[in-house]
Each structure stands twice: as structure tokens, then as C-alpha cells.
Design a protein around this motif. Structure first.
Motif, mmCIF file in Angstrom:
data_model
loop_
_atom_site.group_PDB
_atom_site.id
_atom_site.type_symbol
_atom_site.label_atom_id
_atom_site.label_comp_id
_atom_site.label_asym_id
_atom_site.label_seq_id
_atom_site.Cartn_x
_atom_site.Cartn_y
_atom_site.Cartn_z
ATOM 1 N N ALA A 31 0.850 -1.194 0.000
ATOM 2 C CA ALA A 31 0.000 0.000 0.000
ATOM 3 C C ALA A 31 0.881 1.237 0.000
ATOM 4 C CB ALA A 31 -0.922 0.006 1.209
ATOM 5 N N ASN A 32 0.694 2.079 -1.001
ATOM 6 C CA ASN A 32 1.483 3.307 -1.086
ATOM 7 C C ASN A 32 0.780 4.498 -0.457
ATOM 8 O OD1 ASN A 32 3.616 2.102 -2.516
ATOM 9 N ND2 ASN A 32 2.414 2.219 -4.404
ATOM 10 N N ASN A 33 -0.520 4.428 -0.316
ATOM 11 C CA ASN A 33 -1.276 5.567 0.189
ATOM 12 C C ASN A 33 -2.372 5.056 1.105
ATOM 13 O OD1 ASN A 33 -1.986 8.276 0.417
ATOM 14 N ND2 ASN A 33 -3.447 8.135 -1.255
ATOM 15 N N LEU A 34 -2.025 4.800 2.356
ATOM 16 C CA LEU A 34 -2.971 4.290 3.337
ATOM 17 C C LEU A 34 -3.302 5.392 4.330
ATOM 18 C CD1 LEU A 34 -4.392 1.607 4.225
ATOM 19 C CD2 LEU A 34 -2.505 1.317 5.820
ATOM 20 N N ILE A 35 -4.582 5.609 4.552
ATOM 21 C CA ILE A 35 -5.058 6.608 5.492
ATOM 22 C C ILE A 35 -5.625 5.853 6.696
ATOM 23 C CG2 ILE A 35 -6.712 8.483 5.881
ATOM 24 C CD1 ILE A 35 -5.756 7.630 2.356
ATOM 25 N N VAL A 36 -5.341 6.326 7.906
ATOM 26 C CA VAL A 36 -5.811 5.657 9.113
ATOM 27 C C VAL A 36 -6.603 6.655 9.950
ATOM 28 C CG1 VAL A 36 -5.147 4.376 11.179
ATOM 29 C CG2 VAL A 36 -3.814 4.121 9.086
ATOM 30 N N ALA A 37 -7.702 6.179 10.501
ATOM 31 C CA ALA A 37 -8.513 7.025 11.380
ATOM 32 C C ALA A 37 -8.787 6.280 12.678
ATOM 33 C CB ALA A 37 -9.834 7.388 10.696
ATOM 34 N N GLY A 38 -8.676 7.007 13.780
ATOM 35 C CA GLY A 38 -8.934 6.429 15.089
ATOM 36 C C GLY A 38 -8.878 7.500 16.153
ATOM 37 N N ASP A 39 -9.047 7.079 17.402
ATOM 38 C CA ASP A 39 -9.100 8.060 18.487
ATOM 39 C C ASP A 39 -7.798 8.187 19.268
ATOM 40 O OD1 ASP A 39 -9.175 5.678 19.864
ATOM 41 O OD2 ASP A 39 -11.074 6.081 20.881
ATOM 42 N N ASN A 40 -6.747 7.481 18.856
ATOM 43 C CA ASN A 40 -5.452 7.577 19.527
ATOM 44 C C ASN A 40 -4.500 8.381 18.635
ATOM 45 O OD1 ASN A 40 -2.957 7.218 20.731
ATOM 46 N ND2 ASN A 40 -3.293 5.064 21.212
ATOM 47 N N VAL A 45 0.101 9.613 14.845
ATOM 48 C CA VAL A 45 1.241 10.470 14.494
ATOM 49 C C VAL A 45 2.528 9.649 14.420
ATOM 50 C CG1 VAL A 45 2.683 12.386 15.309
ATOM 51 C CG2 VAL A 45 0.197 12.592 15.349
ATOM 52 N N LYS A 46 2.703 8.730 15.371
ATOM 53 C CA LYS A 46 3.900 7.873 15.348
ATOM 54 C C LYS A 46 3.946 7.025 14.087
ATOM 55 C CE LYS A 46 4.783 7.323 20.289
ATOM 56 N NZ LYS A 46 4.812 6.363 21.413
ATOM 57 N N MET A 48 2.614 7.760 11.223
ATOM 58 C CA MET A 48 2.925 8.654 10.100
ATOM 59 C C MET A 48 4.404 9.025 10.122
ATOM 60 S SD MET A 48 0.679 11.663 8.645
ATOM 61 C CE MET A 48 1.186 12.628 7.251
ATOM 62 N N PHE A 49 4.941 9.325 11.303
ATOM 63 C CA PHE A 49 6.352 9.655 11.443
ATOM 64 C C PHE A 49 7.235 8.494 10.970
ATOM 65 C CE2 PHE A 49 10.307 9.859 13.930
ATOM 66 C CZ PHE A 49 10.759 11.117 13.562
ATOM 67 N N ASP A 50 6.785 7.268 11.196
ATOM 68 C CA ASP A 50 7.531 6.079 10.766
ATOM 69 C C ASP A 50 7.258 5.704 9.315
ATOM 70 O OD1 ASP A 50 8.667 5.873 13.276
ATOM 71 O OD2 ASP A 50 7.186 4.430 14.013
ATOM 72 N N ASN A 51 6.557 6.584 8.603
ATOM 73 C CA ASN A 51 6.233 6.383 7.177
ATOM 74 C C ASN A 51 5.445 5.104 6.922
ATOM 75 O OD1 ASN A 51 7.487 8.776 6.184
ATOM 76 N ND2 ASN A 51 9.456 7.768 6.501
ATOM 77 N N LEU A 52 4.604 4.725 7.868
ATOM 78 C CA LEU A 52 3.752 3.548 7.686
ATOM 79 C C LEU A 52 2.426 3.913 7.026
ATOM 80 C CD1 LEU A 52 4.312 1.819 11.141
ATOM 81 C CD2 LEU A 52 5.357 1.236 8.934
ATOM 82 N N ILE A 53 2.039 5.178 7.151
ATOM 83 C CA ILE A 53 0.787 5.656 6.571
ATOM 84 C C ILE A 53 1.035 6.993 5.898
ATOM 85 C CG2 ILE A 53 -0.634 4.403 8.238
ATOM 86 C CD1 ILE A 53 -1.004 7.019 9.798
ATOM 87 N N SER A 54 0.139 7.364 4.997
ATOM 88 C CA SER A 54 0.329 8.636 4.297
ATOM 89 C C SER A 54 -0.465 9.774 4.937
ATOM 90 C CB SER A 54 -0.050 8.499 2.829
ATOM 91 O OG SER A 54 -1.393 8.106 2.708
ATOM 92 N N ASP A 55 -1.518 9.452 5.685
ATOM 93 C CA ASP A 55 -2.293 10.484 6.358
ATOM 94 C C ASP A 55 -3.083 9.818 7.482
ATOM 95 O OD1 ASP A 55 -3.367 12.953 7.001
ATOM 96 O OD2 ASP A 55 -4.680 13.071 5.246
ATOM 97 N N TYR A 56 -3.530 10.636 8.410
ATOM 98 C CA TYR A 56 -4.341 10.148 9.512
ATOM 99 C C TYR A 56 -5.381 11.198 9.861
ATOM 100 C CZ TYR A 56 -1.982 13.359 12.651
ATOM 101 O OH TYR A 56 -1.519 14.493 13.251
#
Length: 143
Positions: A31-40, A45-46, A48-56
Motif C-alpha cells: 500500500a502506497n497511500n494508506l489513510i488511518v482514522a482512530g481516536d489515539n 502520528v507515530k 505517520m512519522f515512521d512512514n507507515l501511513i500517508s495520512d491520519y
């Protein structure tokens, strides 16, 4: 099952599962462009900082207003192709939670961790197109 997970939304209901899953996706270039949504937010942010996701985005999936705000954000900034939901969380969800999860997008996959990696099962039931949807087609009726 192999699917193209680019521009998918991952529902982050279990931080440990989401982290391991996104690490797996990155290691296997799935996955090159994965967006994650949640309450934590700190966890998101971590990742995203680790380049695991493209947006949150922050989202309290138990709060319909929060989910509606998520849908608005995603419709304005992303073209979501589908939603990934932990199989365990989906099967444990109550009726109100299922309504919200089934409203996010018509294309929804359950993700289950197995000994061989991850298994995806497409949810075959029809979703709902409404103010909670991150895939709004103006030609469709809002329920």
C-alpha cells in the motif's frame, strides 16, 4: 487474496493490530497511500512519522458527529477506494457500530491476522450511503 490497498482507509480500533498490519504492508510494499482514522492521535502520528501511513485523522467511531467530520475531511482531501476493518472488531460490534462501519464505504474488507500473514474478506452486505460515507456519489440517494 491480493487486493490493491492504495487509497484505503484503515479503521484504527486496536493500536497494536494497526501498527503490525501497517508494518506488514510497508515491508511487502502492498500500500502506497494508506489513510488511518482512530481516536489515539499520538499512535497515529507515530505511524505517520515512521512512514507507515500517508495520512491520519482523529475519529471517535462511537460518535456519529466525529464520523461525519471524518467523512467530510476524506471527501475533501482523498479519494477513498475502500475501508479495512479488523475482523475481530467488526464481529464484536453492536448494531449501532455496524451501522457506522457499513456507512463508511460500499467497499469494505475485514482483515484477519493469520499464521501466513493477513487475510482479507470482502463484506458482501450492501453499505449505507449517508452523511457518514467517505465515498459520496451525488447521483445516489442519501439514506
Amino acid at each position: 487474496m491480493s487486493i490493491n490497498l492504495d487509497n484505503f482507509l484503515l479503521v484504527d480500533s486496536n493500536s497494536e493490530f494497526s501498527r503490525e498490519f501497517t508494518e506488514h504492508l510497508k515491508a511487502n510494499n502492498e500500500a502506497n497511500n494508506l489513510i488511518v482514522a482512530g481516536d489515539n492521535t499520538r499512535h497515529l502520528v507515530k505511524m505517520m512519522f515512521d512512514n507507515l501511513i500517508s495520512d491520519y485523522s482523529y475519529c471517535d467511531f462511537a460518535n456519529e458527529i466525529s464520523v461525519s467530520e471524518l467523512a467530510t475531511y476524506l471527501n475533501e482531501h482523498h479519494t477513498i477506494q475502500g475501508v479495512l476493518i479488523s475482523s475481530v472488531d467488526y464481529h464484536l460490534a453492536n448494531e449501532a457500530q455496524l451501522f457506522i462501519l457499513d456507512s463508511l464505504h460500499p467497499t469494505r474488507y475485514l482483515v484477519e491476522q493469520t499464521a501466513d500473514g493477513y487475510h482479507y474478506t470482502q463484506i458482501s452486505s450492501l453499505g449505507h450511503n449517508n452523511h457518514l460515507s467517505c465515498h459520496f456519489n451525488e447521483s445516489e440517494d442519501i439514506t
